[in-house]
Motif scaffolding. Structure first.
Motif, PDB file in Angstrom:
ATOM      1  N   TYR A 235       0.806  -1.227   0.000  1.00 44.02           N
ATOM      2  CA  TYR A 235       0.000   0.000   0.000  1.00 44.02           C
ATOM      3  C   TYR A 235       0.838   1.275   0.000  1.00 44.02           C
ATOM      4  CZ  TYR A 235      -3.436  -3.529   0.728  1.00 44.02           C
ATOM      5  OH  TYR A 235      -4.205  -4.641   0.543  1.00 44.02           O
ATOM      6  N   PHE A 236       2.161   1.130  -0.167  1.00 45.99           N
ATOM      7  CA  PHE A 236       3.050   2.293  -0.130  1.00 45.99           C
ATOM      8  C   PHE A 236       3.890   2.333  -1.406  1.00 45.99           C
ATOM      9  CE2 PHE A 236       1.794   1.271   4.126  1.00 45.99           C
ATOM     10  CZ  PHE A 236       1.310   2.511   4.534  1.00 45.99           C
ATOM     11  N   ASN A 237       3.862   3.496  -2.053  1.00 42.61           N
ATOM     12  CA  ASN A 237       4.464   3.565  -3.388  1.00 42.61           C
ATOM     13  C   ASN A 237       5.968   3.415  -3.416  1.00 42.61           C
ATOM     14  OD1 ASN A 237       2.167   3.681  -4.915  1.00 42.61           O
ATOM     15  ND2 ASN A 237       1.895   5.870  -4.505  1.00 42.61           N
ATOM     16  N   GLY A 281      -3.204   2.457   2.968  1.00 42.87           N
ATOM     17  CA  GLY A 281      -2.083   3.341   2.654  1.00 42.87           C
ATOM     18  C   GLY A 281      -2.452   4.426   1.665  1.00 42.87           C
ATOM     19  N   GLU A 282      -1.625   4.542   0.614  1.00 45.00           N
ATOM     20  CA  GLU A 282      -1.782   5.674  -0.303  1.00 45.00           C
ATOM     21  C   GLU A 282      -2.180   5.262  -1.716  1.00 45.00           C
ATOM     22  OE1 GLU A 282       1.914   7.578  -1.422  1.00 45.00           O
ATOM     23  OE2 GLU A 282       3.047   5.798  -0.921  1.00 45.00           O
ATOM     24  N   ILE A 283      -2.337   3.955  -1.980  1.00 46.20           N
ATOM     25  CA  ILE A 283      -2.532   3.574  -3.390  1.00 46.20           C
ATOM     26  C   ILE A 283      -4.000   3.700  -3.820  1.00 46.20           C
ATOM     27  CG2 ILE A 283      -0.533   2.031  -3.268  1.00 46.20           C
ATOM     28  CD1 ILE A 283      -2.442  -0.374  -3.457  1.00 46.20           C
ATOM     29  N   ILE A 422       6.380   9.211   3.218  1.00 48.93           N
ATOM     30  CA  ILE A 422       4.919   9.335   3.369  1.00 48.93           C
ATOM     31  C   ILE A 422       4.545   8.918   4.786  1.00 48.93           C
ATOM     32  CG2 ILE A 422       2.749   8.169   2.697  1.00 48.93           C
ATOM     33  CD1 ILE A 422       3.500  10.198   0.674  1.00 48.93           C
ATOM     34  N   LEU A 423       3.857   9.810   5.496  1.00 50.14           N
ATOM     35  CA  LEU A 423       3.489   9.513   6.891  1.00 50.14           C
ATOM     36  C   LEU A 423       1.990   9.725   7.084  1.00 50.14           C
ATOM     37  CD1 LEU A 423       6.501  11.365   8.573  1.00 50.14           C
ATOM     38  CD2 LEU A 423       6.176   8.887   8.377  1.00 50.14           C
ATOM     39  N   PRO A 424       1.406   9.025   8.071  1.00 48.87           N
ATOM     40  CA  PRO A 424      -0.033   9.201   8.307  1.00 48.87           C
ATOM     41  C   PRO A 424      -0.320  10.505   9.043  1.00 48.87           C
ATOM     42  CG  PRO A 424       0.903   7.637   9.893  1.00 48.87           C
ATOM     43  CD  PRO A 424       2.017   8.024   8.971  1.00 48.87           C
ATOM     44  N   ASN A 425      -1.570  11.002   8.903  1.00 51.24           N
ATOM     45  CA  ASN A 425      -1.963  12.173   9.700  1.00 51.24           C
ATOM     46  C   ASN A 425      -2.389  11.704  11.089  1.00 51.24           C
ATOM     47  OD1 ASN A 425      -4.589  11.247   9.588  1.00 51.24           O
ATOM     48  ND2 ASN A 425      -5.262  12.732   8.025  1.00 51.24           N
ATOM     49  N   PRO A 431      -1.705  10.589   2.900  1.00 54.34           N
ATOM     50  CA  PRO A 431      -2.102  11.447   1.780  1.00 54.34           C
ATOM     51  C   PRO A 431      -2.274  10.623   0.505  1.00 54.34           C
ATOM     52  CG  PRO A 431       0.159  11.921   2.495  1.00 54.34           C
ATOM     53  CD  PRO A 431      -0.376  10.875   3.414  1.00 54.34           C
ATOM     54  N   VAL A 432      -3.296  10.936  -0.252  1.00 54.89           N
ATOM     55  CA  VAL A 432      -3.596  10.203  -1.490  1.00 54.89           C
ATOM     56  C   VAL A 432      -3.568  11.201  -2.639  1.00 54.89           C
ATOM     57  CG1 VAL A 432      -5.436   8.934  -2.693  1.00 54.89           C
ATOM     58  CG2 VAL A 432      -4.999   8.485  -0.266  1.00 54.89           C
ATOM     59  N   ALA A 433      -3.099  10.766  -3.796  1.00 51.90           N
ATOM     60  CA  ALA A 433      -2.993  11.674  -4.947  1.00 51.90           C
ATOM     61  C   ALA A 433      -4.367  12.237  -5.321  1.00 51.90           C
ATOM     62  CB  ALA A 433      -2.414  10.913  -6.143  1.00 51.90           C
ATOM     63  N   ILE A 434      -4.366  13.491  -5.765  1.00 45.42           N
ATOM     64  CA  ILE A 434      -5.612  14.127  -6.220  1.00 45.42           C
ATOM     65  C   ILE A 434      -5.387  14.638  -7.640  1.00 45.42           C
ATOM     66  CG2 ILE A 434      -7.300  15.972  -5.794  1.00 45.42           C
ATOM     67  CD1 ILE A 434      -6.455  15.878  -2.858  1.00 45.42           C
ATOM     68  N   PRO A 435      -6.049  13.996  -8.640  1.00 43.24           N
ATOM     69  CA  PRO A 435      -5.872  14.441 -10.027  1.00 43.24           C
ATOM     70  C   PRO A 435      -6.187  15.930 -10.152  1.00 43.24           C
ATOM     71  CG  PRO A 435      -7.085  12.368  -9.936  1.00 43.24           C
ATOM     72  CD  PRO A 435      -6.949  12.846  -8.523  1.00 43.24           C
ATOM     73  N   GLY A 436      -5.355  16.614 -10.916  1.00 43.54           N
ATOM     74  CA  GLY A 436      -5.526  18.061 -11.062  1.00 43.54           C
ATOM     75  C   GLY A 436      -4.650  18.830 -10.084  1.00 43.54           C
ATOM     76  N   LYS A 437      -4.292  18.176  -8.977  1.00 43.68           N
ATOM     77  CA  LYS A 437      -3.440  18.845  -7.970  1.00 43.68           C
ATOM     78  C   LYS A 437      -2.079  18.172  -7.853  1.00 43.68           C
ATOM     79  CE  LYS A 437      -6.855  21.069  -5.135  1.00 43.68           C
ATOM     80  NZ  LYS A 437      -7.750  20.901  -4.000  1.00 43.68           N
ATOM     81  N   THR A 438      -2.067  16.845  -7.936  1.00 48.25           N
ATOM     82  CA  THR A 438      -0.811  16.104  -7.741  1.00 48.25           C
ATOM     83  C   THR A 438       0.110  16.319  -8.948  1.00 48.25           C
ATOM     84  OG1 THR A 438      -1.864  14.485  -6.323  1.00 48.25           O
ATOM     85  CG2 THR A 438       0.129  13.756  -7.449  1.00 48.25           C
ATOM     86  N   THR A 439       1.380  16.545  -8.659  1.00 52.50           N
ATOM     87  CA  THR A 439       2.380  16.743  -9.715  1.00 52.50           C
ATOM     88  C   THR A 439       2.581  15.428 -10.461  1.00 52.50           C
ATOM     89  OG1 THR A 439       3.471  18.221  -8.200  1.00 52.50           O
ATOM     90  CG2 THR A 439       4.757  17.536 -10.104  1.00 52.50           C
ATOM     91  N   ALA A 440       2.649  15.514 -11.795  1.00 49.11           N
ATOM     92  CA  ALA A 440       2.779  14.286 -12.594  1.00 49.11           C
ATOM     93  C   ALA A 440       4.186  13.707 -12.529  1.00 49.11           C
ATOM     94  CB  ALA A 440       2.408  14.562 -14.046  1.00 49.11           C
ATOM     95  N   VAL A 441       5.171  14.548 -12.830  1.00 51.10           N
ATOM     96  CA  VAL A 441       6.533  14.011 -12.967  1.00 51.10           C
ATOM     97  C   VAL A 441       7.515  14.790 -12.092  1.00 51.10           C
ATOM     98  CG1 VAL A 441       6.176  13.062 -15.264  1.00 51.10           C
ATOM     99  CG2 VAL A 441       6.964  15.417 -15.039  1.00 51.10           C
TER     100      VAL A 441
END
Ligand code: NAD
Length: 441
Positions: A235-237, A281-283, A422-425, A431-441
């Motif tokens: 579950y962790f990238n 996790g974050e996936i 990556i750490l939990p709150n 934190p999970v990626a948000i399309p439109g906000k998360t950096t691609a590369v």
């Protein structure tokens, strides 16, 4: 002349075999690395990553016709190593080839460094985040390698594997990557015919890994964050790369194989619809990506982890003269009138997990340099990572941008009390990626 006498003659002529003893320090001449450096014909194997697949791969290595022995085992965790050792010792035929006394069992983040020097061949079957550094080390030390897919989880890792793959070629080290469809008779036969033009030009396709998902290991009060993530690596990238990389790479790689190339761009969508708890996790739990190849061919890739839904792990392609709807046990290439161009009945075909080891160890024993899977393994890994970059960001991602990305997921330090990036709150959610906000590369 038998292969063994061929090999012995070669060793004698090259001065490496003196009075039956093989000199352990090999002079540098082309091909020298093609030979394992035991005094007899034993091929010594170190198993690194003693989980489900590592133990399976070790059994397959020990089931080949060659004189193979496991001489060292390495794992981050003692309990995983012990379970694996126990499993390897269950069947007498396998157990007699397991020669791993206590002093050759290594535990911890640096365990691989202690195991690699003891072997001719290393099996790398940890979570994929560790593959680049371990593959690099194995190549540096002149070892043949069987490594599981995927071979990295981020672009810096892919670049390390590509560089080490070049080094492995120079040293003539056989490298097999566990993208086992390349060793599976129906894929080999069908794709050979596709490459020979049976379906005309391939102009589109869809590849799938839609299934129910995998295990969760509940958090224990005594665990540090590093241990928790290591136990739940899926579950962790930094460890896994998301399931588009960890599982769906198999099908994405088939598309690359059929197209004889890698996509120039990817765009797609994905998210977490069902698997939203903090234990995941974050996936993401689903990804859908359009991969476009240089000639404009669009391959649609779909992967998801939803319990209780339709399952499909397969590939299909359309060509200008015909199509293939499945690479299942009975696979058919057919024309557009529905006539079979070629039918592969897989009944009696060998197990690809065994074949990959049979072929690797046969080549090593003969002194042949035959397998260079690392470059394709790295590029198919990058294809999957490019898909993840596209679904996480919602942006169109080009191949060169993906390859040159400096997003480095690996922790600054490996230690049980070190912090992953990556750490939990405070509520335990990551934190999970948000399309439109998360950096691609
Ligand atoms: N080709 C296939 O069909 C196939 C099938 C299953 C798994 N795999 C691949 O095999 C790999 C392992 O998967 P698995 O299912 O065996 O997982 P697993 O969790 O059962 O095993 C991984 C093992 O690696 C150990 N490990 C973790 N970090 C380590 C480190 N730094 N050094 C040494 N050991 C470490 C873990 O403790 C564990 O024992 C993954 O890359 C996975 O994608 C491939």
């Amino acid at each position: 002349m038998s292969n063994e006498s061929n090999r012995r003659d070669f060793l004698k002529q090259s001065g490496l075999l003196t009075g039956g003893v093989l000199l352990t320090s090999l002079p540098s001449f082309a091909g020298s690395y093609g030979f394992h450096n035991s005094a007899d014909d034993t091929i010594k194997v170190a198993l690194i990553g003693c989980g489900g697949r590592g133990t399976g791969a070790a059994m397959q290595a020990l089931s080949t016709k060659q004189n193979v022995k496991i001489v060292a085992m390495a794992d981050a965790f003692r309990d995983r190593l012990d379970d694996s050792y126990k499993n390897l010792n269950q069947k007498p035929d396998i157990a007699k080839r397991v020669d791993v006394p206590e002093e050759r069992k290594f535990v911890g983040f640096d365990a691989y460094q202690k195991a690699i020097p003891l072997a001719d061949v290393v099996i790398l079957a940890t979570p994929p985040g560790f593959r680049p550094m371990m593959f690099e080390e194995a190549v540096k030390q002149g070892k043949h390698v069987f490594m599981e897919k995927p071979v990295a989880t981020d672009a810096p890792g892919v670049r390390r594997v590509l560089a080490a793959a070049e080094e492995a070629k120079k040293k003539k080290l056989n490298v097999v990557v566990g993208l086992q469809r390349h060793y599976q008779p129906n894929y080999r036969e069908m794709i050979k015919r596709i490459h020979d033009g049976a379906l005309g030009d391939i102009v589109g396709g869809s590849v799938y890994w839609v299934s129910g998902g995998v295990w969760v290991k509940p958090r224990q009060a005594s665990q540090t964050e590093m241990e928790y993530q290591m136990r739940n690596w899926y579950y962790f990238n930094w460890l896994c790369g998301d399931h588009i990389n960890e599982q769906h790479i198999h099908n994405i790689d088939v598309a690359n194989w059929v197209k004889r190339g890698y996509p120039v761009s990817a765009q797609g969508t994905g998210g977490r619809q069902v698997r939203t708890g903090k234990e995941y996790g974050e996936i993401f739990d689903h990804h859908m990506v359009d991969f476009v190849y240089e000639d404009g061919t669009l391959i649609n890739s779909q992967c998801r982890h939803y319990e209780g839904t339709y399952s499909k792990v397969d590939e299909q392609f359309v060509g200008t003269k015909g199509r293939v709807d499945s690479f299942g046990q009975k696979s058919v290439l057919k024309d557009y009138k529905g006539n079979a161009i070629y039918t592969h009945n897989g009944k009696g075909d060998g197990n690809p997990y065994q074949i990959e080891h049979d072929e690797l160890f046969a080549a090593i024993a003969k002194g042949d340099y035959k397998f260079q899977d690392a470059e394709n393994g790295a590029k198919s890994t990058l294809t999957a990572i490019m898909g993840r970059m596209a679904t996480y960001s919602g942006k169109m991602v080009k191949w060169d941008e993906a390859l040159n990305s400096n997003i480095d997921l690996f922790p600054e330090k490996l230690a049980w009390d070190a912090k992953p990036k990556i750490l939990p709150n405070a509520d335990g959610f990551y934190p999970v990626a948000i399309p439109g906000k998360t950096t691609a590369v």
